[in-house]
Design an enzyme around this catalytic site. Structure first.
Site: not given
Length: 417
Positions: A307, A320-321, A325, A341, A343
């Site tokens: 993606y 780490s992200g 959102h 993935h 989130c």
């Protein structure tokens, strides 16, 4: 009746005789009255190992004061620095020597009062003053976060300018790091590693509290050749208690403010192989726009899971992200299935509302996911996932094994959608 006055006279005379007996001895021409005699010369009766002239004392060496002569002894020694801190010491049983038992403060001015007496009990006093040399190596403390208003889950941090490895040295540092809050709460420091400490209460901070952190380490000996330096205090405010609980099995997030539910939001979390972390996380920051790429977490370009997406209203909860959102591409799965993935995705409108209603330090908890539990220290603030009994063992002022942090994630800024 005639004898009563005579009895009173006899009693008065008996008291007078006792007083006169002392007075007669003291007031004779051969001996002065002990209460009017000048104290003996204490300066001539003590020895002092402090600096001479313009020299400054080595703060790594003890202070010693001794009595000179067989007919004198020390009765008390009081040593204080300019901030009023007392220097602990021990006096020998025979009063011949006093020695400090605590380290001197570096770069300080000391005043020492020595009380003595001679063989006859006559008192003497001498006041001494000296300076200590500045520290050769200084340990500074930087408190975090920055001044501002935070959520109830925000830990305090203390970053040291040099490593502190031994438990004895850590105890010296920790005793000097003071945290207070209004209203007051029970809390403790935890040594994450040799240079970083975290502080949290047993439970979350009270809503609308004021928290202050400060260090009294300046000049204090930490270890040989290392003394504390000056540090800026920190004061932060705590806002409302805002907590978002995401149930990965029901695919809904419940948002509360001060215990009251203010919103229920359909969401999607991590799919198999990318399951969202369980446990309590703390909001680290907010980014209106983030470009998220699968390659940043090891997904090859062109693969099924690849993606490259523009993402809006991104609230970060791990380095780490992991974010909460907007995910308009998965609205059909939100409230029904986990397809992300890692989130927590929601509609653009809900993500905008969430973005506007949370701040750094607010709580984001995930339950019933297949993912691992959020780690304590290496990927954000997972401090609240450490049980209180174990947290207390991370203090140098308590006993027990400590769990240090792992190496910092090399990809701490990589997003996971």
């Amino acid at each position: 009746m005639s004898h009563a006055p005579r009895i009173r006279t006899v009693l008065s005379c008996s008291l007078l005789v006792t007083t006169l007996a002392v007075a007669t001895t003291a007031c004779s021409e051969s001996e002065p009255h002990p209460l009017s005699a000048k104290p003996y010369d204490a300066a001539a009766q003590i020895s002092f190992n402090g600096p001479v002239g313009s020299a400054k004392a080595d703060p790594d060496k003890p202070l010693e004061i001794g009595a000179k002569g067989k007919e004198s002894r020390i009765t008390d020694v009081t040593a204080t620095d300019a901030l009023g801190r007392y220097l602990a010491g021990e006096l020998t049983a025979d009063g011949t020597r006093w020695r400090s038992t605590a380290p001197l403060v570096a770069g300080a001015h000391y005043t020492v009062k020595v009380s003595t007496e001679d063989d006859g009990g006559a008192p003497g006093t001498r006041t001494l003053a000296f300076d200590t040399a500045p520290a050769r190596k200084v340990l500074k403390v930087e408190f975090g976060p920055e001044k501002g208003t935070y959520g109830v889950g925000q830990p305090l941090t203390a970053e040291l300018s040099a490593p502190v490895k031994t438990k004895a040295a850590r105890a010296v540092v920790e005793r000097a790091l003071k945290v207070s809050s209004k209203p007051a709460v029970q809390g403790s420091w935890y040594w994450v590693d040799d240079e970083v400490l975290h502080y949290r209460p047993k439970s979350y901070w009270p809503a609308n509290a004021t928290v202050t952190a400060e260090s009294s380490l300046e000049g204090i000996k930490v270890s040989d050749g290392l003394h504390g330096g000056a540090s800026e205090p920190l004061r932060i405010s705590i806002g409302d208690r805002v907590e978002a609980i995401t149930d990965a099995s029901s695919h809904y997030m419940t948002v509360k403010r001060n215990g009251k539910v203010i919103n229920t939001i359909p969401v999607t979390t991590g799919k198999p192989g990318f399951s969202t972390r369980n446990g309590v996380k703390v909001v680290l920051g907010k980014e209106y726009f983030v470009r998220m790429r699968g390659t940043s977490i090891g997904i090859p370009t062109g693969s099924r899971d690849s993606y490259d997406l523009p993402v809006y209203y991104a609230t970060r909860v791990t380095w780490s992200g992991e974010y909460v959102h907007a995910a308009p591409w998965s609205v059909g799965s939100q409230g029904y299935a986990n397809v992300s993935h890692g989130c927590t995705g929601m509609s653009t409108g809900n993500a905008a509302w969430f973005y506007e209603n949370v701040r750094e330090g607010d709580l984001v908890e995930v339950v019933n996911s297949w993912g691992d539990t959020m780690t304590p220290f290496d990927n954000g603030f997972g401090d609240w996932n450490v049980p209180w009994a174990k947290w207390r063992k991370g203090s140098a002022l308590d006993t027990g094994a400590r769990e240090g942090r792992t190496a910092t994630d090399a990809a701490r800024l990589r997003p996971e959608i």
